[in-house]
Design a protein around this motif. Structure first.
Motif, mmCIF file in Angstrom:
data_model
loop_
_atom_site.group_PDB
_atom_site.id
_atom_site.type_symbol
_atom_site.label_atom_id
_atom_site.label_comp_id
_atom_site.label_asym_id
_atom_site.label_seq_id
_atom_site.Cartn_x
_atom_site.Cartn_y
_atom_site.Cartn_z
ATOM 1 N N VAL A 12 3.598 53.258 87.715
ATOM 2 C CA VAL A 12 4.850 52.491 87.674
ATOM 3 C C VAL A 12 4.986 51.661 88.950
ATOM 4 O O VAL A 12 5.345 50.480 88.910
ATOM 5 N N ALA A 13 4.649 52.280 90.085
ATOM 6 C CA ALA A 13 4.766 51.559 91.345
ATOM 7 C C ALA A 13 3.860 50.328 91.334
ATOM 8 O O ALA A 13 4.264 49.244 91.769
ATOM 9 N N SER A 14 2.628 50.446 90.802
ATOM 10 C CA SER A 14 1.753 49.274 90.870
ATOM 11 C C SER A 14 2.048 48.267 89.774
ATOM 12 O O SER A 14 1.776 47.091 89.934
ATOM 13 N N LEU A 15 2.671 48.721 88.674
ATOM 14 C CA LEU A 15 3.029 47.709 87.669
ATOM 15 C C LEU A 15 4.163 46.827 88.172
ATOM 16 O O LEU A 15 4.237 45.643 87.855
ATOM 17 N N MET A 16 5.040 47.379 89.012
ATOM 18 C CA MET A 16 6.116 46.560 89.569
ATOM 19 C C MET A 16 5.532 45.476 90.472
ATOM 20 O O MET A 16 5.991 44.332 90.471
ATOM 21 N N VAL A 17 4.501 45.842 91.220
ATOM 22 C CA VAL A 17 3.850 44.853 92.084
ATOM 23 C C VAL A 17 3.156 43.790 91.238
ATOM 24 O O VAL A 17 3.264 42.592 91.511
ATOM 25 N N ALA A 18 2.475 44.222 90.178
ATOM 26 C CA ALA A 18 1.754 43.265 89.335
ATOM 27 C C ALA A 18 2.709 42.317 88.624
ATOM 28 O O ALA A 18 2.369 41.176 88.335
ATOM 29 N N ALA A 19 3.936 42.784 88.342
ATOM 30 C CA ALA A 19 4.882 41.980 87.562
ATOM 31 C C ALA A 19 5.653 40.986 88.415
ATOM 32 O O ALA A 19 6.141 39.975 87.902
ATOM 33 N N THR A 20 5.778 41.255 89.715
ATOM 34 C CA THR A 20 6.679 40.451 90.546
ATOM 35 C C THR A 20 6.356 38.950 90.593
ATOM 36 O O THR A 20 7.273 38.132 90.466
ATOM 37 N N PRO A 21 5.080 38.533 90.756
ATOM 38 C CA PRO A 21 4.829 37.088 90.768
ATOM 39 C C PRO A 21 5.262 36.413 89.468
ATOM 40 O O PRO A 21 5.853 35.325 89.484
ATOM 41 N N ILE A 22 4.996 37.077 88.340
ATOM 42 C CA ILE A 22 5.369 36.501 87.039
ATOM 43 C C ILE A 22 6.882 36.402 86.958
ATOM 44 O O ILE A 22 7.438 35.394 86.524
ATOM 45 N N LEU A 23 7.556 37.458 87.397
ATOM 46 C CA LEU A 23 9.018 37.497 87.321
ATOM 47 C C LEU A 23 9.634 36.368 88.145
ATOM 48 O O LEU A 23 10.503 35.636 87.673
ATOM 49 N N LEU A 24 9.179 36.222 89.390
ATOM 50 C CA LEU A 24 9.742 35.189 90.266
ATOM 51 C C LEU A 24 9.585 33.811 89.631
ATOM 52 O O LEU A 24 10.538 33.032 89.543
ATOM 53 N N ALA A 25 8.386 33.509 89.174
ATOM 54 C CA ALA A 25 8.139 32.188 88.586
ATOM 55 C C ALA A 25 8.956 32.008 87.317
ATOM 56 O O ALA A 25 9.515 30.933 87.070
ATOM 57 N N ALA A 26 9.064 33.059 86.507
ATOM 58 C CA ALA A 26 9.776 32.953 85.237
ATOM 59 C C ALA A 26 11.272 32.738 85.457
ATOM 60 O O ALA A 26 11.898 31.935 84.763
ATOM 61 N N ILE A 27 11.842 33.420 86.443
ATOM 62 C CA ILE A 27 13.276 33.256 86.715
ATOM 63 C C ILE A 27 13.574 31.823 87.163
ATOM 64 O O ILE A 27 14.547 31.195 86.739
ATOM 65 N N GLY A 28 12.710 31.286 88.005
ATOM 66 C CA GLY A 28 12.888 29.900 88.452
ATOM 67 C C GLY A 28 12.820 28.936 87.284
ATOM 68 O O GLY A 28 13.684 28.073 87.104
ATOM 69 N N GLU A 29 11.802 29.125 86.440
ATOM 70 C CA GLU A 29 11.619 28.220 85.310
ATOM 71 C C GLU A 29 12.764 28.363 84.302
ATOM 72 O O GLU A 29 13.175 27.389 83.672
ATOM 73 N N LEU A 30 13.308 29.571 84.207
ATOM 74 C CA LEU A 30 14.422 29.796 83.292
ATOM 75 C C LEU A 30 15.618 28.928 83.683
ATOM 76 O O LEU A 30 16.254 28.311 82.830
ATOM 77 N N VAL A 31 15.897 28.867 84.978
ATOM 78 C CA VAL A 31 17.014 28.046 85.447
ATOM 79 C C VAL A 31 16.740 26.570 85.155
ATOM 80 O O VAL A 31 17.610 25.828 84.699
ATOM 81 N N VAL A 32 15.493 26.154 85.403
ATOM 82 C CA VAL A 32 15.117 24.760 85.150
ATOM 83 C C VAL A 32 15.323 24.418 83.679
ATOM 84 O O VAL A 32 15.917 23.382 83.338
ATOM 85 N N GLU A 33 14.872 25.304 82.808
ATOM 86 C CA GLU A 33 14.987 25.012 81.373
ATOM 87 C C GLU A 33 16.423 25.106 80.892
ATOM 88 O O GLU A 33 16.832 24.385 79.986
ATOM 89 N N LYS A 34 17.198 25.987 81.506
ATOM 90 C CA LYS A 34 18.626 26.063 81.161
ATOM 91 C C LYS A 34 19.319 24.759 81.502
ATOM 92 O O LYS A 34 20.324 24.386 80.890
ATOM 93 N N ALA A 35 18.785 24.033 82.501
ATOM 94 C CA ALA A 35 19.366 22.739 82.856
ATOM 95 C C ALA A 35 18.795 21.628 81.987
ATOM 96 O O ALA A 35 19.068 20.451 82.216
#
Lengths: 306, 357
Positions: A12-35
């Motif tokens: 679980v600890a290493s899956l959180m690390v593996a997921a973080t880059p995807i999450l950061l980029a996805a959250i940013g893109e989500l805001v862009v697409e919401k606009a």
């Protein structure tokens, strides 16, 4: 087969690390697409953030400076997209693809002197009692600060979009830019800010790969994470918590399949290798059965004269 | 009319000029699967390219294209290179095989050299190194140094080249330490630092304290360093930035002498299609400096093994060796022939798991 050799807590600890880059980029893109803007340049902004962050962290010896400059680097690169799509009114798909190609080449150029170097280590959280707790300690209380930032950012984006006036205006611009314009909102200005936010988040995600997850610089090291983040936004129906779920699911299955292989589980490797993509898509498609649709103005060009 | 004649004349002259120019300079092309800055496989090929330039100076011109995807894209890149007047083209990845053969048919006057391949033609040579000899030395050190008796292996694609390496490393690790166990992870990529790091972490979390890799980046070294107490080996290039620990030695690819020799053959018109498979003896495979983190007697044994492989008194695959299913492959004292090695698609006895197909 020896499943007992897989330690679920470490997993679980290493899956959180593996997921973080995807999450950061996805959250940013989500805001862009919401606009209402479709920026396919996530991969390019990520890799640019990866090298900007890496280079400055190495030069200054401070990971913090690295992450800040990664965000700035990603945002600056997204300005190129801003000029093309918001002022020159170019096609967003083509501009986004161009941004990815440019970012990949540009980062390779910037990174030539940084191949083979080691970045300063990013300190992990170490809270005296909490971090030493069994199970929850390694999972919740002993990561690097950027991982928590990713989760905090998800919560913040969700709250802002749902409860605040700023979020409402942003969504209005994304749903119907003509109406928003008629109401007196500065459509272009709002979109520019959203795109820059997206760029900064992608840059952070890239730096997370080059400074924490790998950590080193090599050309093309983001290896398609940006595209996965883009797909995730769509499958998550533009909802922040679902993007988090998708990112953790993808990161989780990726790490899990490597662990299963290492444990010698008798599932053919081919199936294991495709499982992260398959499982993430299936779960998110099932979740998106509530027919939440894309922002209505997504990808459409706005000009006040129309 | 006059203008047209003039233009044709000019074009002709230009064509002649470039043709004449090309005759003076031998143009050598390189097609790489990764970036030249990968610090591993592609990096070593590019060192070979630079050595060709250094050797012949003005008489050669080298060009390269990096990050070429295996498949149709390679064919496009190769065609372009041949059209641009390359005399000799090195394609440096197994997956470029089909493309190399296809393009070679269209350009019979251009010489091609396909690394780690098996398909030849009148103008296509193949060349590879006997990396399994280096893997034997690596396996010996790995087996001697592991305390958990678990060795992690990051494998790329299930092709004979990779399987040979796993078998050779396993046989020699087992000789050094009968309790040793291999955990193999297939990542289906030659180069993806994040994935390689994840694979290394998964193996370390499951108790591996030695990581062998058949992928090209230094990411597993970084993961091992962070975990602490985990041994790694440089792959293709020395990766000495992680020495003396975790990187305790390296398996080196030394392409420069071969590239120089083949370029010279093209210049002198003596080039012929051949199949080259060189090892430690010819210097195509090297062993990177064994650091002081390795106990002195293990280091001495490893160097003795290397020497025996070099002189040919010992073959890395010497019987008795059984296949994974228990059937006999090599009888006592028998050594593997090159045909068996080139097409190897089985694990030797003792390795757990199946080869993906």
């Amino acid at each position: 087969m020896d499943l007992s050799s897989i330690n679920p807590v470490l997993l679980v600890a290493s899956l959180m690390v593996a997921a973080t880059p995807i999450l950061l980029a996805a959250i940013g893109e989500l805001v862009v697409e919401k606009a209402g803007v479709l920026n396919l340049g996530v991969e390019g902004m990520m890799i640019t953030g990866a090298i900007c962050g890496f280079a400055l962290a190495v030069e200054t010896g401070s990971p913090l400076v690295g992450f800040v400059s990664a965000a700035i680097g990603g945002a600056l690169l997204s300005l190129l997209f801003v000029i093309l799509t918001q002022y020159a009114l170019a096609n967003q798909v083509a501009s986004g693809l161009a941004l990815t190609l440019f970012g990949l080449g540009f980062s390779a150029l910037l990174g030539q002197d940084y191949v083979g170097l080691k970045p300063p280590a990013t300190p992990r959280l170490d809270i005296p009692v909490l971090s030493d707790l069994p199970v929850v300690g390694p999972i919740l209380f002993s990561h690097d600060p950027v991982l928590y930032l990713g989760i905090a950012l998800t919560a913040a984006v969700w709250a802002v979009l749902k409860f605040t006036r700023v979020g409402l205006v942003l969504r209005a611009v994304g749903e119907n830019h003509d109406a928003a314009h008629a109401l007196g909102y500065k459509v272009v200005r709002i979109r520019v800010l959203a795109i820059m936010f997206g760029g900064a988040c992608a840059g952070l995600g890239g730096a997370y790969i080059s400074l924490i997850r790998v950590p080193q610089w090599t050309e093309g090291m983001t290896a398609g994470v940006g595209w996965i983040a883009l797909a995730l936004v769509v499958f998550a129906s533009w909802k922040p918590w679902r993007a988090l779920l998708g990112a953790y699911l993808f990161g989780g299955v990726t790490v899990m399949q490597l662990n299963l292989q290492a444990a010698g589980v008798a599932i053919p490797v081919e199936y294991l290798a495709m499982s992260p993509y398959l499982i993430t898509i299936v779960v998110l498609v099932i979740l998106s059965a509530d027919k939440s649709s894309a922002p209505a103005s997504l990808g459409r060009i706005f000009h006040a004269s129309n | 009319m006059k203008l047209k004649t003039l233009l044709t004349g000019a074009a002709l002259a230009l064509g002649l000029a470039t043709a004449g120019f090309a005759e003076d300079k031998t143009k050598v092309g390189f097609v790489y699967v990764g970036p030249v800055g990968d610090g591993g496989w592609t990096f070593t090929h590019d060192q070979g390219r630079k050595a060709v330039e250094a050797e012949f100076g003005d008489k050669v011109e080298t060009v390269f294209v990096e990050n070429v995807a295996e498949g149709p894209d390679a064919e496009r890149v190769l065609t372009q290179m041949a059209l641009d007047g390359a005399d000799l083209i090195f394609t440096t990845s197994f997956g470029f095989g089909e493309a190399t053969i296809n393009v070679a048919k269209k350009f019979p006057n251009v010489k091609f050299e396909h690394a780690t391949g098996y398909q030849r033609a009148d103008n296509v040579s193949t060349y590879s190194a006997r990396f399994y000899e280096g893997r034997a030395v690596q396996g010996h050190i790995a087996g001697s140094m592991t305390e958990s008796n678990i060795i992690g292996y990051i494998a790329s694609y299930p092709i004979p080249e990779v399987i040979r390496g796993i078998n050779s490393a396993y046989i020699h690790a087992k000789k050094a330490n009968p309790d040793v166990e291999f955990r193999i992870v297939w990542v289906y990529t030659w180069f993806d630092p994040a994935k390689e790091a994840d694979a290394a972490k998964a193996l370390i979390e499951q108790g591996a304290d030695v990581i062998l890799q058949h992928t090209d980046s230094t990411a597993p070294h970084a993961a091992a360093q962070e975990a602490g107490g985990v041994v790694t080996f440089g792959q293709a290039s020395d990766m000495s930035q992680y020495a003396p620990f975790p990187r305790v030695s390296a398996l080196l690819d030394v392409w420069a002498p071969y590239y120089i020799e083949r370029t010279r053959a093209v210049m002198e018109g003596t080039w012929e299609s051949v199949d080259t498979w060189n090892g430690i003896a010819e210097g195509m495979v090297g062993i990177g400096e064994i650091t002081d983190a390795v106990p002195a007697e293990v280091k001495a044994e490893a160097l003795a093994l290397k020497e025996a492989l070099r002189t040919g008194e010992y073959h890395a695959f010497t019987g008795p060796i059984n296949k994974q299913d228990g059937s006999v492959w090599l009888a006592e004292g028998e050594t593997a022939n090159d045909g068996d090695l080139a097409g190897m698609q089985f694990y030797v006895e003792g390795i757990v798991g199946d080869i993906p197909n």
